[in-house]
Design a protein around this motif. Structure first.
Motif, short mmCIF file in Angstrom:
data_model
loop_
_atom_site.label_atom_id
_atom_site.label_comp_id
_atom_site.label_asym_id
_atom_site.label_seq_id
_atom_site.Cartn_x
_atom_site.Cartn_y
_atom_site.Cartn_z
N ASP A 1 0.86 -1.18 0.00
CA ASP A 1 0.00 0.00 0.00
C ASP A 1 0.90 1.24 0.00
OD1 ASP A 1 -1.58 2.20 0.67
OD2 ASP A 1 -2.77 1.10 2.14
N PRO A 2 0.96 1.97 -1.12
CA PRO A 2 1.89 3.10 -1.22
C PRO A 2 1.64 4.18 -0.16
CG PRO A 2 0.92 2.61 -3.36
CD PRO A 2 0.21 1.78 -2.35
N GLU A 3 0.37 4.44 0.14
CA GLU A 3 0.06 5.48 1.12
C GLU A 3 0.55 5.09 2.51
OE1 GLU A 3 -3.74 8.01 2.85
OE2 GLU A 3 -3.97 6.84 1.03
N ALA A 4 0.27 3.85 2.91
CA ALA A 4 0.68 3.38 4.23
C ALA A 4 2.21 3.33 4.33
CB ALA A 4 0.08 2.00 4.52
N PHE A 5 2.85 2.84 3.28
CA PHE A 5 4.31 2.77 3.29
C PHE A 5 4.92 4.17 3.37
CE2 PHE A 5 8.50 2.68 1.39
CZ PHE A 5 9.08 1.60 2.02
N ALA A 6 4.41 5.09 2.54
CA ALA A 6 4.94 6.45 2.52
C ALA A 6 4.73 7.15 3.87
CB ALA A 6 4.28 7.25 1.40
N LEU A 7 3.57 6.94 4.47
CA LEU A 7 3.29 7.55 5.76
C LEU A 7 4.26 7.04 6.83
CD1 LEU A 7 1.54 9.40 7.51
CD2 LEU A 7 -0.03 7.48 7.82
N LYS A 8 4.46 5.74 6.87
CA LYS A 8 5.38 5.16 7.85
C LYS A 8 6.81 5.64 7.61
CE LYS A 8 6.44 2.61 11.32
NZ LYS A 8 6.13 3.07 12.65
N PHE A 9 7.21 5.70 6.34
CA PHE A 9 8.56 6.20 6.05
C PHE A 9 8.69 7.66 6.44
CE2 PHE A 9 11.52 8.47 3.30
CZ PHE A 9 12.69 7.89 3.74
N ALA A 10 7.69 8.46 6.14
CA ALA A 10 7.74 9.89 6.49
C ALA A 10 7.86 10.07 8.00
CB ALA A 10 6.50 10.61 5.95
N GLN A 11 7.12 9.27 8.76
CA GLN A 11 7.21 9.35 10.22
C GLN A 11 8.62 8.97 10.69
OE1 GLN A 11 4.05 6.65 11.15
NE2 GLN A 11 2.50 8.26 11.27
N THR A 12 9.17 7.93 10.09
CA THR A 12 10.51 7.49 10.45
C THR A 12 11.55 8.54 10.06
OG1 THR A 12 9.88 5.18 10.17
CG2 THR A 12 12.24 5.66 10.11
N ALA A 13 11.39 9.12 8.88
CA ALA A 13 12.33 10.14 8.40
C ALA A 13 12.33 11.36 9.33
CB ALA A 13 11.99 10.54 6.98
N GLN A 14 11.17 11.73 9.81
CA GLN A 14 11.08 12.87 10.72
C GLN A 14 11.71 12.54 12.07
OE1 GLN A 14 7.52 15.31 10.83
NE2 GLN A 14 9.01 16.33 9.52
N THR A 15 11.42 11.36 12.57
CA THR A 15 11.95 10.94 13.87
C THR A 15 13.48 10.87 13.83
OG1 THR A 15 9.96 9.66 14.30
CG2 THR A 15 11.89 9.11 15.62
N GLU A 16 14.01 10.36 12.72
CA GLU A 16 15.46 10.19 12.61
C GLU A 16 16.13 11.41 11.99
OE1 GLU A 16 16.40 6.47 10.77
OE2 GLU A 16 15.08 5.37 12.11
N ALA A 17 15.35 12.45 11.68
CA ALA A 17 15.88 13.69 11.10
C ALA A 17 16.75 13.43 9.88
CB ALA A 17 16.62 14.51 12.15
N ALA B 1 17.45 6.77 1.81
CA ALA B 1 16.83 6.25 3.04
C ALA B 1 15.54 5.49 2.72
CB ALA B 1 16.56 7.39 4.01
N ALA B 2 14.76 6.00 1.78
CA ALA B 2 13.51 5.32 1.39
C ALA B 2 13.81 3.96 0.78
CB ALA B 2 12.71 6.18 0.43
N LYS B 3 14.84 3.89 -0.05
CA LYS B 3 15.23 2.61 -0.65
C LYS B 3 15.68 1.62 0.42
CE LYS B 3 16.55 4.55 -5.09
NZ LYS B 3 17.66 4.86 -6.01
N LYS B 4 16.43 2.09 1.41
CA LYS B 4 16.86 1.21 2.51
C LYS B 4 15.66 0.75 3.33
CE LYS B 4 21.57 2.91 3.10
NZ LYS B 4 22.51 3.60 4.00
N PHE B 5 14.71 1.65 3.54
CA PHE B 5 13.49 1.33 4.28
C PHE B 5 12.71 0.25 3.54
CE2 PHE B 5 9.23 2.26 5.98
CZ PHE B 5 9.49 2.48 7.32
N LEU B 6 12.58 0.41 2.23
CA LEU B 6 11.88 -0.58 1.40
C LEU B 6 12.62 -1.91 1.40
CD1 LEU B 6 9.57 -1.31 -0.50
CD2 LEU B 6 10.92 -0.33 -2.38
N LEU B 7 13.93 -1.86 1.30
CA LEU B 7 14.72 -3.09 1.33
C LEU B 7 14.53 -3.82 2.66
CD1 LEU B 7 16.87 -4.97 0.09
CD2 LEU B 7 18.59 -3.47 1.11
N SER B 8 14.54 -3.09 3.75
CA SER B 8 14.32 -3.70 5.07
C SER B 8 12.94 -4.32 5.16
CB SER B 8 14.48 -2.66 6.17
OG SER B 8 15.78 -2.16 6.20
N TYR B 9 11.95 -3.60 4.67
CA TYR B 9 10.57 -4.08 4.69
C TYR B 9 10.43 -5.38 3.90
CZ TYR B 9 5.55 -4.26 3.73
OH TYR B 9 4.25 -4.67 3.62
N LEU B 10 10.95 -5.39 2.67
CA LEU B 10 10.82 -6.57 1.81
C LEU B 10 11.63 -7.75 2.33
CD1 LEU B 10 10.83 -4.89 -1.69
CD2 LEU B 10 8.90 -5.96 -0.52
#
Length: 85
Positions: free
Chosen positions: A8-24, A33-42
């Motif tokens: 789900d692109p919206e759910a994935f993007a939202l979770k990544f955006a939250q993580t990106a903000q938390t980790e600055a 970072a998004a590619k690494k997040f996707l790689l970790s998820y998959l």
């Protein structure tokens, strides 16, 4: 695995955006970072999928007892046999 994996692109993007903000994460590093997040998820997704497939084949044999009917000793032996792989 013959099934397609749809995320789900919206759910994935939202979770990544939250993580990106938390980790600055800096703007210039967002794509990496998004590619690494996707790689970790998959990686986690397919690891769990493989585990579930092994679990289904090992604990649902027609000629053997059901999981809930195994004694503790039988369960230990079953787990030991799984660790051979």
């Amino acid at each position: 695995m013959n099934e397609r994996t749809l995320i789900d692109p919206e759910a994935f993007a939202l979770k990544f955006a939250q993580t990106a903000q938390t980790e600055a994460i800096a703007d210039k590093d967002l794509a990496i970072a998004a590619k690494k997040f996707l790689l970790s998820y998959l990686t986690a997704y397919y690891l769990v999928d493989d585990f579930n497939a092994i679990e289904r084949t090992n604990f649902k044999r027609v000629d053997e007892k059901k999981f809930q009917d195994l004694t503790f000793e039988e369960l230990l032996n079953r787990v030991k046999s799984l660790n051979k792989y």
